[in-house]
Design a protein around this motif. Structure first.
Motif, PDB file in Angstrom:
ATOM      1  N   UNK A 293       1.272  -1.182  -0.323  1.00  0.00           N
ATOM      2  CA  UNK A 293      -0.128   0.268  -0.120  1.00  0.00           C
ATOM      3  C   UNK A 293       0.881   0.787   0.240  1.00  0.00           C
ATOM      4  N   UNK A 294       1.829   1.571   0.542  1.00  0.00           N
ATOM      5  CA  UNK A 294       2.782   2.787   0.557  1.00  0.00           C
ATOM      6  C   UNK A 294       3.471   2.446  -0.608  1.00  0.00           C
ATOM      7  N   UNK A 295       4.125   1.485  -1.356  1.00  0.00           N
ATOM      8  CA  UNK A 295       3.790   1.643  -2.370  1.00  0.00           C
ATOM      9  C   UNK A 295       3.424   2.013  -4.060  1.00  0.00           C
ATOM     10  N   UNK A 296       1.744   1.631  -3.190  1.00  0.00           N
ATOM     11  CA  UNK A 296       1.125   2.094  -4.225  1.00  0.00           C
ATOM     12  C   UNK A 296       1.024   3.290  -4.285  1.00  0.00           C
ATOM     13  N   UNK A 297       0.679   4.098  -2.850  1.00  0.00           N
ATOM     14  CA  UNK A 297       0.735   5.710  -2.948  1.00  0.00           C
ATOM     15  C   UNK A 297       1.731   6.302  -2.996  1.00  0.00           C
ATOM     16  N   UNK A 298       3.011   6.007  -2.728  1.00  0.00           N
ATOM     17  CA  UNK A 298       3.899   7.030  -3.337  1.00  0.00           C
ATOM     18  C   UNK A 298       3.915   6.605  -4.965  1.00  0.00           C
ATOM     19  N   UNK A 299       3.872   5.519  -5.526  1.00  0.00           N
ATOM     20  CA  UNK A 299       3.832   6.131  -7.349  1.00  0.00           C
ATOM     21  C   UNK A 299       2.282   6.147  -7.708  1.00  0.00           C
ATOM     22  N   UNK A 300       1.498   6.556  -7.448  1.00  0.00           N
ATOM     23  CA  UNK A 300       0.011   7.500  -7.236  1.00  0.00           C
ATOM     24  C   UNK A 300       0.371   8.703  -6.840  1.00  0.00           C
ATOM     25  N   UNK A 301       1.245   9.453  -5.646  1.00  0.00           N
ATOM     26  CA  UNK A 301       1.713  10.647  -5.973  1.00  0.00           C
ATOM     27  C   UNK A 301       2.907  11.096  -7.001  1.00  0.00           C
ATOM     28  N   UNK A 302       3.481  10.223  -7.350  1.00  0.00           N
ATOM     29  CA  UNK A 302       4.507  10.351  -8.160  1.00  0.00           C
ATOM     30  C   UNK A 302       4.015  10.619  -9.679  1.00  0.00           C
ATOM     31  N   UNK A 303       2.771   9.995 -10.087  1.00  0.00           N
ATOM     32  CA  UNK A 303       1.933  10.385 -11.046  1.00  0.00           C
ATOM     33  C   UNK A 303       1.164  11.192 -11.352  1.00  0.00           C
ATOM     34  N   UNK A 304       1.255  11.595 -10.135  1.00  0.00           N
ATOM     35  CA  UNK A 304       0.468  13.400 -10.174  1.00  0.00           C
ATOM     36  C   UNK A 304       1.088  14.621 -10.422  1.00  0.00           C
ATOM     37  N   UNK A 305       2.517  14.203 -10.688  1.00  0.00           N
ATOM     38  CA  UNK A 305       3.360  15.021 -11.015  1.00  0.00           C
ATOM     39  C   UNK A 305       3.651  15.284 -12.235  1.00  0.00           C
ATOM     40  N   UNK A 306       4.006  16.490 -12.427  1.00  0.00           N
ATOM     41  CA  UNK A 306       3.189  16.605 -14.270  1.00  0.00           C
ATOM     42  C   UNK A 306       5.173  17.214 -14.613  1.00  0.00           C
TER      43      UNK A 306
END
Length: 137
Positions: free
Chosen positions: A13-26
Protein backbone atom coordinates in the motif's frame (compact mmCIF):
# COMPACT_ATOMS: atom_id res chain seq x y z
CA UNK A 1 2.16 -15.58 9.47
CA UNK A 2 -0.60 -13.02 10.00
CA UNK A 3 1.99 -10.38 10.89
CA UNK A 4 3.98 -11.11 7.73
CA UNK A 5 0.85 -10.75 5.57
CA UNK A 6 -0.11 -7.53 7.35
CA UNK A 7 3.39 -6.10 6.88
CA UNK A 8 3.42 -7.09 3.21
CA UNK A 9 0.00 -5.49 2.67
CA UNK A 10 1.06 -2.27 4.38
CA UNK A 11 4.30 -2.16 2.41
CA UNK A 12 2.49 -2.74 -0.90
CA UNK A 13 0.00 0.00 0.00
CA UNK A 14 2.87 2.36 0.78
CA UNK A 15 4.47 1.72 -2.64
CA UNK A 16 1.10 2.19 -4.38
CA UNK A 17 0.50 5.47 -2.57
CA UNK A 18 4.00 6.68 -3.47
CA UNK A 19 3.56 5.65 -7.13
CA UNK A 20 0.17 7.40 -7.23
CA UNK A 21 1.67 10.57 -5.71
CA UNK A 22 4.52 10.55 -8.23
CA UNK A 23 2.09 10.09 -11.11
CA UNK A 24 0.34 13.34 -10.16
CA UNK A 25 3.50 15.33 -10.90
CA UNK A 26 3.83 16.56 -14.46
CA UNK A 27 6.41 17.96 -16.84
CA UNK A 28 6.07 21.43 -18.33
CA UNK A 29 8.21 21.95 -21.43
CA UNK A 30 8.77 25.52 -22.54
CA UNK A 31 9.93 26.09 -26.12
CA UNK A 32 11.35 29.57 -26.64
CA UNK A 33 11.43 30.94 -30.17
CA UNK A 34 12.37 34.10 -32.02
CA UNK A 35 15.55 34.79 -30.05
CA UNK A 36 17.39 37.69 -31.69
CA UNK A 37 20.85 36.15 -31.35
CA UNK A 38 22.39 32.71 -30.98
CA UNK A 39 24.40 33.74 -27.92
CA UNK A 40 23.71 33.60 -24.21
CA UNK A 41 21.14 31.71 -22.21
CA UNK A 42 17.47 31.85 -21.34
CA UNK A 43 16.53 32.15 -17.66
CA UNK A 44 12.99 31.11 -16.72
CA UNK A 45 10.86 31.00 -13.62
CA UNK A 46 7.75 28.85 -13.10
CA UNK A 47 5.52 30.80 -10.71
CA UNK A 48 2.44 29.99 -8.67
CA UNK A 49 -0.65 32.27 -8.63
CA UNK A 50 0.93 34.26 -5.78
CA UNK A 51 3.86 35.06 -8.14
CA UNK A 52 6.24 32.93 -6.05
CA UNK A 53 8.89 31.05 -8.04
CA UNK A 54 8.37 27.33 -7.56
CA UNK A 55 11.14 26.31 -10.00
CA UNK A 56 13.82 28.05 -12.03
CA UNK A 57 15.57 26.76 -15.14
CA UNK A 58 18.31 27.91 -17.48
CA UNK A 59 18.96 26.76 -21.05
CA UNK A 60 21.62 27.66 -23.59
CA UNK A 61 20.46 29.20 -26.84
CA UNK A 62 20.76 26.98 -29.91
CA UNK A 63 19.91 28.26 -33.38
CA UNK A 64 17.85 31.16 -31.99
CA UNK A 65 15.74 28.81 -29.85
CA UNK A 66 15.86 27.32 -26.37
CA UNK A 67 14.00 24.65 -24.45
CA UNK A 68 13.44 24.54 -20.70
CA UNK A 69 11.90 21.61 -18.85
CA UNK A 70 10.22 21.91 -15.46
CA UNK A 71 9.80 18.48 -13.90
CA UNK A 72 7.72 17.17 -11.00
CA UNK A 73 5.18 19.98 -11.31
CA UNK A 74 2.09 19.29 -9.18
CA UNK A 75 -1.31 19.92 -10.77
CA UNK A 76 -2.30 23.56 -10.46
CA UNK A 77 -2.16 26.99 -12.02
CA UNK A 78 1.16 28.55 -13.04
CA UNK A 79 2.83 31.24 -15.12
CA UNK A 80 6.24 31.34 -16.79
CA UNK A 81 8.41 34.45 -17.04
CA UNK A 82 11.72 34.39 -18.86
CA UNK A 83 14.43 36.53 -20.40
CA UNK A 84 17.20 36.03 -22.94
CA UNK A 85 20.52 36.95 -21.32
CA UNK A 86 22.30 37.80 -24.55
CA UNK A 87 25.53 39.02 -22.92
CA UNK A 88 25.79 36.27 -20.28
CA UNK A 89 25.86 38.58 -17.26
CA UNK A 90 23.11 36.54 -15.56
CA UNK A 91 20.68 39.46 -15.28
CA UNK A 92 18.05 41.25 -17.35
CA UNK A 93 19.61 44.42 -18.69
CA UNK A 94 17.28 47.40 -18.72
CA UNK A 95 17.43 50.92 -20.03
CA UNK A 96 15.68 54.09 -19.12
CA UNK A 97 12.50 53.63 -17.03
CA UNK A 98 13.36 49.92 -16.58
CA UNK A 99 12.53 49.03 -20.16
CA UNK A 100 14.24 45.71 -21.03
CA UNK A 101 17.20 45.85 -23.42
CA UNK A 102 17.21 42.07 -23.79
CA UNK A 103 14.48 39.79 -25.06
CA UNK A 104 11.81 38.56 -22.67
CA UNK A 105 8.63 36.52 -22.76
CA UNK A 106 5.79 35.18 -20.65
CA UNK A 107 3.35 32.31 -20.84
CA UNK A 108 0.35 32.80 -23.11
CA UNK A 109 2.55 35.32 -24.97
CA UNK A 110 0.86 38.19 -23.17
CA UNK A 111 2.00 41.55 -24.53
CA UNK A 112 3.07 44.50 -22.42
CA UNK A 113 1.05 47.68 -22.63
CA UNK A 114 2.31 50.70 -20.73
CA UNK A 115 4.06 48.44 -18.22
CA UNK A 116 4.58 44.75 -17.60
CA UNK A 117 1.98 42.23 -18.79
CA UNK A 118 -0.89 41.42 -16.41
CA UNK A 119 0.09 38.40 -14.35
CA UNK A 120 -3.41 36.86 -14.36
CA UNK A 121 -3.29 36.73 -18.16
CA UNK A 122 -0.10 34.61 -18.00
CA UNK A 123 -1.68 31.83 -15.91
CA UNK A 124 -2.27 28.36 -17.36
CA UNK A 125 -3.45 25.09 -15.86
CA UNK A 126 -1.28 22.00 -15.44
CA UNK A 127 -3.24 18.76 -15.06
CA UNK A 128 -1.10 16.63 -17.39
CA UNK A 129 2.28 16.97 -19.10
CA UNK A 130 2.22 20.26 -20.97
CA UNK A 131 4.23 21.92 -23.72
CA UNK A 132 4.02 25.66 -24.32
CA UNK A 133 5.74 28.00 -26.76
CA UNK A 134 6.88 31.47 -25.77
CA UNK A 135 7.87 34.01 -28.41
CA UNK A 136 10.52 36.50 -27.37
CA UNK A 137 9.58 40.19 -27.39
Amino acid sequence: MKNVLLAATLLAGSFAAKAQHQSTAHTVTVNVTDLKTESGAVYASLQDPGQKAVQKQTALVQKNNAQLVFQNVPPGTYAVRLFHDENDNKKMDTGIFGIPKEGWGVSNNVKASFGPPKFDAMLFTVNSDKSITIHIN
